[in-house]
Motif scaffolding. Sequence first.
Motif, PDB file in Angstrom:
ATOM      1  N   ILE A 145       2.107   2.625   3.178  1.00 63.71           N
ATOM      2  CA  ILE A 145       1.812   3.324   4.433  1.00 63.71           C
ATOM      3  C   ILE A 145       3.123   3.786   5.065  1.00 63.71           C
ATOM      4  N   ILE A 160       3.779  10.666  -2.641  1.00 63.26           N
ATOM      5  CA  ILE A 160       2.580  10.002  -2.106  1.00 63.26           C
ATOM      6  C   ILE A 160       1.364  10.868  -2.393  1.00 63.26           C
ATOM      7  N   ASP A 214      -1.998  10.107  -1.643  1.00 65.69           N
ATOM      8  CA  ASP A 214      -3.034  10.023  -0.610  1.00 65.69           C
ATOM      9  C   ASP A 214      -2.476  10.471   0.750  1.00 65.69           C
ATOM     10  N   THR A 270       0.808  -1.226   0.000  1.00 66.06           N
ATOM     11  CA  THR A 270       0.000   0.000   0.000  1.00 66.06           C
ATOM     12  C   THR A 270       0.838   1.271   0.000  1.00 66.06           C
ATOM     13  N   LEU A 274      -2.074   8.182   3.952  1.00 68.99           N
ATOM     14  CA  LEU A 274      -1.050   7.137   4.036  1.00 68.99           C
ATOM     15  C   LEU A 274       0.114   7.536   4.939  1.00 68.99           C
ATOM     16  N   ARG A 281       5.327  13.675   1.843  1.00 68.11           N
ATOM     17  CA  ARG A 281       4.549  13.257   0.669  1.00 68.11           C
ATOM     18  C   ARG A 281       5.202  13.708  -0.633  1.00 68.11           C
TER      19      ARG A 281
END
Length: 202
Positions: free
Chosen positions: A138, A165, A167, A136, A170, A160
């Motif tokens: 995370i 990233i 999302d 995923t 996360l 991020r």
Amino acid sequence: MKIIDVQLERIAVNKKQYPDENLCEIAFAGRSNVGKSSFINSMLNRTNLARTSGKPGKTRTINFYNVNGEFRFVDLPGYGYAQVSKKEKEKWGYIIEEYLNTRKNLVEVIQLVDIRHEPTEQDLLMYNWIKTFNFTGIVIATKADKISKGKYQSSIKVIRNKLKIGDPSLVIPYSSSKKINRDKVWHIFQELFEKNKEQQSR
């Protein structure tokens, strides 16, 4: 999550030494000084189950922690410690790669970064590696007690941007000493286990 029994089940450097694939596993990757051991101790309500060290780069093995006889936390070797030879770094890389490539019961790999600093190029390489294995992505942003809550969002934005990233959910701020977001992280882990159970029953 009620933690009844936790034990260091196995210490390994290759797949021949891994425990049986009878339990789901969540693995943790991160730089040598990011606080992986403290995170594991905090999540499991233990003080020195995972040995913390003032010397970065001490975790040179894969450590398997059996939790309640139901699942395992897996502490991967810390990377990015400057005072280690190139040969030693390559060895750690191989240890991690063999685990990611061969472990069928691995549910998720969680990356840990320090919330106070922009992730390094090695963090980016590790994150891309994790994504390559279709996990995923995370990220636990450790040491959240070291900055004010008002700075969380700007720090998360830096993380991020560096790791690319999309999302924002996360990236989760976390403090091992104050147990900030411990319940939230447990909720995510339990969802991962449930999802895996559903997939196995199909």
